[in-house]
Scaffold this motif. Structure first.
Motif, mmCIF file in Angstrom:
data_model
loop_
_atom_site.group_PDB
_atom_site.id
_atom_site.type_symbol
_atom_site.label_atom_id
_atom_site.label_comp_id
_atom_site.label_asym_id
_atom_site.label_seq_id
_atom_site.Cartn_x
_atom_site.Cartn_y
_atom_site.Cartn_z
ATOM 1 N N LEU A 1 1.050 -1.194 0.045
ATOM 2 C CA LEU A 1 -0.052 0.135 -0.056
ATOM 3 C C LEU A 1 0.754 1.189 0.217
ATOM 4 O O LEU A 1 0.504 2.334 -0.201
ATOM 5 C CB LEU A 1 -1.036 -0.017 1.272
ATOM 6 C CG LEU A 1 -2.132 -0.865 1.049
ATOM 7 C CD1 LEU A 1 -2.705 -1.012 2.658
ATOM 8 C CD2 LEU A 1 -3.119 -0.616 -0.026
ATOM 9 N N GLY A 2 1.959 1.260 0.162
ATOM 10 C CA GLY A 2 3.012 2.300 0.337
ATOM 11 C C GLY A 2 3.389 2.845 1.684
ATOM 12 O O GLY A 2 3.941 4.047 1.725
ATOM 13 N N PHE A 3 2.695 2.175 2.869
ATOM 14 C CA PHE A 3 2.856 2.748 4.128
ATOM 15 C C PHE A 3 4.406 2.341 4.525
ATOM 16 O O PHE A 3 4.818 3.020 5.603
ATOM 17 C CB PHE A 3 1.773 2.030 5.195
ATOM 18 C CG PHE A 3 0.487 2.647 4.959
ATOM 19 C CD1 PHE A 3 0.321 3.903 5.019
ATOM 20 C CD2 PHE A 3 -0.570 1.741 4.632
ATOM 21 C CE1 PHE A 3 -0.951 4.322 4.991
ATOM 22 C CE2 PHE A 3 -1.783 2.197 4.600
ATOM 23 C CZ PHE A 3 -1.936 3.347 4.770
ATOM 24 N N LEU A 4 4.949 1.210 3.997
ATOM 25 C CA LEU A 4 6.257 1.032 4.462
ATOM 26 C C LEU A 4 7.302 0.764 3.222
ATOM 27 O O LEU A 4 6.577 0.418 2.183
ATOM 28 C CB LEU A 4 6.517 -0.050 5.043
ATOM 29 C CG LEU A 4 5.554 -0.288 6.324
ATOM 30 C CD1 LEU A 4 5.462 -1.558 6.927
ATOM 31 C CD2 LEU A 4 6.505 0.590 7.521
ATOM 32 N N ARG A 5 8.459 0.985 3.171
ATOM 33 C CA ARG A 5 9.423 0.740 2.239
ATOM 34 C C ARG A 5 10.251 -0.491 2.536
ATOM 35 O O ARG A 5 10.769 -0.575 3.634
ATOM 36 C CB ARG A 5 10.196 2.020 1.963
ATOM 37 C CG ARG A 5 9.677 3.296 1.512
ATOM 38 C CD ARG A 5 10.532 4.442 1.564
ATOM 39 N NE ARG A 5 10.174 5.445 1.410
ATOM 40 C CZ ARG A 5 10.202 6.946 1.792
ATOM 41 N NH1 ARG A 5 11.474 6.824 2.407
ATOM 42 N NH2 ARG A 5 9.576 7.671 1.384
ATOM 43 N N PRO A 6 10.334 -1.574 1.799
ATOM 44 C CA PRO A 6 10.777 -2.669 2.062
ATOM 45 C C PRO A 6 12.571 -2.285 2.112
ATOM 46 O O PRO A 6 12.992 -1.428 1.353
ATOM 47 C CB PRO A 6 10.875 -3.594 0.712
ATOM 48 C CG PRO A 6 9.303 -3.146 0.282
ATOM 49 C CD PRO A 6 9.513 -1.564 0.491
ATOM 50 N N ALA A 7 13.155 -2.938 2.928
ATOM 51 C CA ALA A 7 14.892 -2.751 3.137
ATOM 52 C C ALA A 7 15.387 -4.162 3.149
ATOM 53 O O ALA A 7 14.783 -5.264 2.924
ATOM 54 C CB ALA A 7 14.899 -2.015 4.510
ATOM 55 N N ALA A 8 16.604 -4.223 3.697
ATOM 56 C CA ALA A 8 17.322 -5.471 3.340
ATOM 57 C C ALA A 8 17.068 -6.402 4.625
ATOM 58 O O ALA A 8 16.787 -5.730 5.746
ATOM 59 C CB ALA A 8 18.824 -5.183 3.528
ATOM 60 N N ASP A 9 17.355 -7.667 4.651
ATOM 61 C CA ASP A 9 17.215 -8.298 5.702
ATOM 62 C C ASP A 9 15.752 -8.566 6.407
ATOM 63 O O ASP A 9 15.966 -8.397 7.665
ATOM 64 C CB ASP A 9 18.380 -8.216 6.603
ATOM 65 C CG ASP A 9 18.888 -9.549 7.803
ATOM 66 O OD1 ASP A 9 18.419 -10.721 6.987
ATOM 67 O OD2 ASP A 9 19.524 -9.282 8.577
ATOM 68 N N GLY A 10 14.799 -8.575 5.499
ATOM 69 C CA GLY A 10 13.479 -8.628 6.480
ATOM 70 C C GLY A 10 12.959 -7.403 7.057
ATOM 71 O O GLY A 10 11.912 -7.450 7.818
ATOM 72 N N MET A 11 13.658 -6.244 6.853
ATOM 73 C CA MET A 11 13.308 -4.894 7.591
ATOM 74 C C MET A 11 12.634 -4.083 6.662
ATOM 75 O O MET A 11 12.611 -4.249 5.243
ATOM 76 C CB MET A 11 14.307 -4.327 7.913
ATOM 77 C CG MET A 11 15.356 -5.070 9.079
ATOM 78 S SD MET A 11 16.818 -4.107 9.648
ATOM 79 C CE MET A 11 17.403 -3.929 8.185
ATOM 80 N N TYR A 12 11.614 -3.238 7.137
ATOM 81 C CA TYR A 12 11.007 -2.329 6.680
ATOM 82 C C TYR A 12 11.129 -1.008 7.117
ATOM 83 O O TYR A 12 11.327 -0.782 8.103
ATOM 84 C CB TYR A 12 9.436 -2.494 6.472
ATOM 85 C CG TYR A 12 8.967 -3.734 5.887
ATOM 86 C CD1 TYR A 12 8.635 -3.865 4.287
ATOM 87 C CD2 TYR A 12 9.045 -5.086 6.643
ATOM 88 C CE1 TYR A 12 8.517 -4.987 3.920
ATOM 89 C CE2 TYR A 12 8.758 -6.251 6.076
ATOM 90 C CZ TYR A 12 8.383 -6.196 4.681
ATOM 91 O OH TYR A 12 7.868 -7.503 4.181
ATOM 92 N N LEU A 13 11.000 -0.020 6.146
ATOM 93 C CA LEU A 13 11.404 1.556 6.854
ATOM 94 C C LEU A 13 10.095 2.513 6.652
ATOM 95 O O LEU A 13 9.250 2.308 5.735
ATOM 96 C CB LEU A 13 12.361 2.255 5.892
ATOM 97 C CG LEU A 13 13.824 1.622 5.898
ATOM 98 C CD1 LEU A 13 14.836 2.254 4.717
ATOM 99 C CD2 LEU A 13 14.221 1.255 7.164
#
Length: 661
Positions: free
Chosen positions: A295-307
């Protein structure tokens, strides 16, 4: 970055601005302090300023072969990041270790030194003002600094902002099409244009509505544009309206999880963080995070993390404050901290060996009572988790201490993080992080009047100060630790502090005060019958007396140290004490006594298997025999030393505290 479109004019302006003649040059003034060129991208949160900065950096990266250094200057919650932390991040990006506890000036000088002769880009994201940026500007003309901010950087000369508005309509439609597919745009291009206009061409708003449309493939683009248009003016700007629409479409559990995400330290979220905050299973949290990313509430990052995008926090924070009771928010924080502590315990458990010295990995974590969902399969995966989560872990510790209501959990978290860093990195490599953690422990201890913990934190900080050459600062902290130890009636802390005060005075060359403090520590050890400490302190006294040239006192101290090690059945310690006795006898002009003591020490070193010490004592025997007029015997002892360790002269060195050696 696939969501970046348009901004051709801005990219061209930024490129031209690199070579633009500076205002100082135009006015005829010479640069007093040559600095890197600074480019500013100004725009409101959600305007795509970071995406433009990244696109521009990629565009000019070939001209700056020494790479790109990145740092975010504001947390998602809006708190400015300290200059020291930012400079450390930049230095680590250059592969430079930073001394623990170093101040901003020292770190700034280290950054300039590291960048000297380099042609690199420094990207500073989300600066609040010029005061935050100015200390980070390298005095290296060849470097380029790109800053994103909401407003101008008044106070930094020769900076013209590249001010962002919304995307033009064609670019906005392209961005929307990437989220919902070209077919839906092609079917009704006017509706797509209307929706882009309702979003004000703002990338963050377009991302949210595009994510919602992608999740609802049967929804009409025109209907969504009408819903946005019909929202009351009180709903706010385009981003606020898009947020309210998408947020309102979520089920209640997902809404609550989203409201709690601003509590995530440093805006970094993973399935464990979301699970602990919302009180749901890890699997359910992971599914929810994936939906939020779509939905755009979070941005995917490395190693299973979100920003969590910083532009959404001001929209989520009021919802958190109005829809969640304070007690529930505090409980969510406590659950998150408790989960983090358990993960850190698991991170340490996977490194601990069994009785045979073999690492057990997940099996050992299981035997330690760690639930399966919190276990790491091996040491490597645990180390990778620790490295990737370290910014969030340190931020979590800082926030827990600042909260003031969860001090018990904060202390447990810091203790677990210290153990994990020591287990995976070693205390030397982790010293900069440990210094900050010990400071946090000190803050809690002073606030709660926990004298024993205050003493421990001060001792740890002072040790790190001493290791980095800040002996005067270390001495002040050792004295403060002594006061805290006395307030806690903690003999270990007071004895350790007195010995450390003596060591600091010794480092400063004040032999008299050093001997006095070692004597005080020794008196306490004698009163408590702590034999190992007694022997060590007699040795430290002997060392400082030797440095001061008081050879009689030094011999008495070393003799007492040797006797103490003998009672402890510590043969290596006894051999080393006798070797120092021989050294003092040599300084005092007593070669016969030195010869006798050396022979006794050689025999003890042989029994202890201390080859280096044995070889060094053989060399001392040879030197003493030369002075006594027996060169033949001296040659025999040198030959024996050669047989023990070869021909490396450094192998024969005996550690000495005497500057006369």
């Amino acid at each position: 970055m696939t969501d970046f479109v348009g901004r051709r004019r801005e990219l061209k302006e930024l490129r031209e601005d690199i070579a633009r003649t500076g205002l100082d040059t135009l006015s005829g003034r010479k640069d007093r302090s040559p600095r890197a060129r600074v480019l500013l991208i100004a725009g409101r949160p959600g305007s795509g300023r970071t995406a433009l900065a990244e696109a521009f950096v990629r565009d000019v990266a070939d001209e700056y072969p020494d790479g790109v250094l990145r740092s975010r200057l504001t947390t998602p919650g809006g708190t400015p990041v300290g200059t020291e932390r930012t400079v450390r991040d930049l230095l680590e990006g250059l592969g430079r270790r930073t001394p623990p506890g170093a101040g901003a000036d020292e770190l700034g000088a280290a950054l300039n030194e590291a960048l000297a002769g380099r042609k690199a880009i420094v990207l500073l994201d989300d600066a609040q003002d010029a005061l935050q940026v100015d200390p980070l500007l390298p005095d290296v003309r060849e470097c380029l600094v790109v800053v994103t901010s909401e407003g101008p950087l008044t106070g930094i000369p020769d900076v013209r902002p590249c001010t962002l508005g919304g995307l033009d309509t064609p670019s906005a439609v392209i961005l929307l099409g990437r989220r919902i597919g070209d077919t839906r745009v092609t079917v009704d291009p006017r509706a797509a244009e209307a929706l882009a206009e309702e979003c004000g061409g703002q990338p963050a708003a377009l991302t949210l509505v595009g994510g919602w449309l992608a999740a609802h493939p049967k929804a009409s683009v025109s209907d969504l544009a009408k819903q946005l248009h019909d929202m009351p003016a009180a709903a706010g700007g385009p981003l606020a309206r898009a947020f309210r629409l998408v947020y309102g479409s979520l089920p209640q559990p997902a809404q609550r999880t989203l409201r709690l995400l601003p509590l995530a330290p440093a805006g970094i979220v993973d399935s464990h963080t979301a699970s602990a905050l919302a009180g749901c299973s890890v699997a359910a949290a992971q599914s929810t995070l994936e939906d939020f990313a779509g939905l755009g509430f979070l941005r995917p990052a490395a190693d299973g993390m979100y920003l969590l995008p910083g532009c959404l926090v001001p929209l989520l924070q009021p919802l958190l404050e109005t829809k969640e009771r304070a007690a529930e928010v505090q409980l969510a924080r406590a659950r998150m901290l408790e989960r983090t502590v358990r993960l850190l315990h698991s991170c340490v458990a996977v490194t601990e060996p069994d009785e045979d010295g073999d690492l057990l990995g997940e099996e050992h974590a299981a035997s330690s009572g760690v639930p399966r969902a919190l276990r790491f399969p091996d040491t490597r995966s645990a180390a990778r988790w620790l490295d990737s989560r370290l910014p969030a872990l340190t931020a979590s510790a800082r926030l827990a201490v600042a909260d003031g209501e969860l001090d018990t959990l904060a202390r447990r978290l810091i203790a677990a993080l210290v153990r994990a860093l020591a287990a995976h990195r070693g205390t030397d490599a982790a010293a900069p992080e440990l210094y900050g953690l010990h400071r946090l422990v000190l803050d809690v201890a002073e606030r709660r009047r926990l004298h024993r913990e205050k003493a421990a934190a001060l001792l740890n900080l002072a040790d790190l100060d001493a290791e980095t050459g800040r002996t005067t600062e270390a001495l002040e902290r050792y004295r403060a630790a002594l006061d805290a130890g006395r307030a806690a009636n903690d003999p270990y802390a007071t004895g350790r502090a007195m010995e450390s005060v003596g060591g600091a005075h010794q480092e400063l060359g004040d032999w008299h005060r050093a001997a006095d403090w070692f004597g005080r520590a020794l008196s306490q050890s004698l009163a408590r019958g702590e034999r190992a400490d007694e022997a060590r302190l007699y040795g430290r006294l002997g060392n400082v007396h030797t440095l001061a040239g008081r050879y009689g006192d030094a011999l008495r101290s070393w003799r007492a140290a040797a006797a103490g090690y003998r009672k402890l059945a510590d043969v290596p310690g006894q051999a080393k004490a006798l070797s120092e006795m021989a050294r003092v006898q040599e300084y005092a002009g007593r070669p016969e006594e030195c010869l006798h003591t050396c022979r006794e020490a050689v025999e003890l070193a042989r029994r202890a298997g201390e080859l280096r010490l044995q070889a060094a004592l053989q060399v001392r025997l040879a030197d003493t025999l030369d002075r006594l007029g027996d060169p033949a015997a001296a040659r025999l002892h040198r030959a024996a030393a050669d047989r023990l360790l070869g021909d490396d002269p450094a192998a024969y060195e005996i550690r000495s505290g005497s500057g006369q050696d």
